[in-house]
Structures are given as C-alpha cells and as structure tokens.
Enzyme design. Sequence first.
Site, short mmCIF file in Angstrom:
data_model
loop_
_atom_site.label_atom_id
_atom_site.label_comp_id
_atom_site.label_asym_id
_atom_site.label_seq_id
_atom_site.Cartn_x
_atom_site.Cartn_y
_atom_site.Cartn_z
N HIS A 78 -28.57 -28.59 0.38
CA HIS A 78 -29.23 -27.29 0.57
C HIS A 78 -28.66 -26.24 -0.38
CE1 HIS A 78 -30.30 -28.56 4.97
NE2 HIS A 78 -30.90 -29.31 4.05
N HIS A 241 -39.51 -29.15 3.68
CA HIS A 241 -38.07 -29.37 3.71
C HIS A 241 -37.70 -30.61 2.91
CE1 HIS A 241 -33.95 -28.93 4.94
NE2 HIS A 241 -33.92 -30.25 5.07
N ASP A 245 -34.95 -30.66 -0.06
CA ASP A 245 -33.89 -31.66 -0.22
C ASP A 245 -33.96 -32.34 -1.59
OD1 ASP A 245 -32.63 -31.33 2.23
OD2 ASP A 245 -33.63 -33.03 3.18
N HIS A 268 -32.54 -38.96 0.86
CA HIS A 268 -31.37 -38.74 0.00
C HIS A 268 -30.99 -39.98 -0.78
CE1 HIS A 268 -30.94 -34.87 1.85
NE2 HIS A 268 -30.75 -35.39 3.05
#
Length: 307
Positions: A78, A241, A245, A268
Amino acid sequence: MLCQRTIRSVTRTTGVGLHSGRRVEITLRPAAPNTGIVFHRIDLPEPVDLPASAMTVGDTRMASVLQKGDVRVSTVEHLMSACAGLGIDNLHVDLTAEEVPIMDGSAGTFVFLLQSAGIEEQNAPKEFIRVLKPVEVREGEGAAAKWARLEPYDGFALAFSIDFHHPAIDATSNFAEIDFAEHSYIKEIARARTFGFMQDVENLRAAGLARGGSLDNAIVMDEFRVLNSDGLRYEDEFVKHKILDAIGDLYLVGKPLIARYVAHKSGHGMNNQLARALLAQRDAWELATFESKAGAPKAFREDWVTA
C-alpha cells in the site's frame, strides 16, 4: 527534464500491523537521488536496511514481504502504491516492527502523509522501465486459470478482473480499467480498501495472519453481505483494491513502468512472478528518460501532487 522526486520533510505516524497485530511507528524521510525506496528496521539491536525490490520479496501470502535473512518487512504494497501514484522515487522508511501499518486498509493515509511532508523534485532524471514486448505469467487451466501480463503501451494503464463467487462482490463490477492519462490515482484508486471474509478469519489467525484486522482497516464480509456500516467507498472497490495492490507490487521493479498491465485473478504472488519475469527478460524492456514533460507520455505529464 522529468525529474526524480522525494519528500521535503520528515513525517511519521503510528498504526497496527494487519497480520502481526503489533503497534508500529512509521517514519518517512527524504532520500538522495538514485536511492530508491529503502525500508529500515530500526527496532533491532543493529538496524537492517531492506531496499524495495521485487527480487527480495520472500513471502506473498496475503501481502508482499521483503526479506533479508530472517529479517522481514511485511505489507509494503500500500505504501509502495502511494509512492507510485505520487511519483516518489526516493524515500527512507523507518519501522519499529516487522510490518508497515495497515492504517485504514487503503493507500489513502500514505498519500496524505506524503503530501503533508511536501513533494520535492530533485536534480536527477527520472528513469522509467519501458516494456518493449509482452511478458506473461499464468497458472491453472480453464475456469481455474489466473494470469497477469505486461504489454507495450505509451503510458501506464491497468485492467483487472476478479472472480470471487460471493454475493457482495458479485453485486459490484468485477472488472475495472484505469489509464493514468485519463484517471486520477488519488480520486479513483487510493481509497480502495483491502477486504476479507469472516469465515476465513480463524484459519488466517492460526497461520499467523490477519491478527490486526478489523472493520476499521478492511472491508469484512460474512457469507452474504458487507458488514461495514459505512458500506463501500467505490461501487467497484473490490477490484480497484486489487489494482491498488498491483501498482504497489509492480513498483518493486524499482522504477515506474511505461506499460499496460492486464490481469485475471492475480495476487501478490503472481504480481511478483511477473515483475521478476520482466526483469529477467532483458530484451523485453529498456530504460527511458525524458528531457521535458512535453516529451513524456501523457500519464506522466500531469503534476502528481494534484493527481
């Protein structure tokens, strides 16, 4: 010349780690040109420096984690996203625990901190990584397939689709595309919060994750609905979101990208695989600088301070 950027003054705040649940103080300090973004674990007997790099990501379960030996800095995505969104090239980040604080679950607090400190241009050219040919990573087949790709593009754009099979998420848009020649990072992306499911909480906590999670720093859902009393900040907050990311994960390549990112159900781990695959494929990219803002792609000509 399109120049590198840092912050003008020191700024700090405190918060809690989303996964560790520990209180942590974070201090942001200006850094010299060509420093990059460097995290410092100052709570240890001997401080340890961990430069932000895709090659030092050691764990991607629910967060991007930088690792040097047994020293970790978790949940960097973030803050990295905020730095990318504001065009910050050089920054020192001091931490008193192993995790960047989650704040409200978005990048909004970090944008506020960086802007409050002031953003300063430096007398050094900003370097970009310009993608020259597609690079893709993929897992699974058919309905289980997930993938992420970087393509040549004169600017910076991201397109993302999600598929969670949950009533609250399915009721929103599961696809979003952002082109920073047209859209504002601060207005369209920065305030999108992380999200999770009540039924997963016990399993996550047993695995040492989500110990600091709450309705104050995440969108939380039961089997049917969003439990946060204030609802969603964006109609498509879930997929936005994931874009937030991805911006942070990709900024771990060390420089802003001139590229288009397209992904389906990426996270991720896959974002890190993509960043590493790009860096390893040396004929797929080149370094670029711009003698003037007018010569740069439109996405980078706007003033990030008011983006």
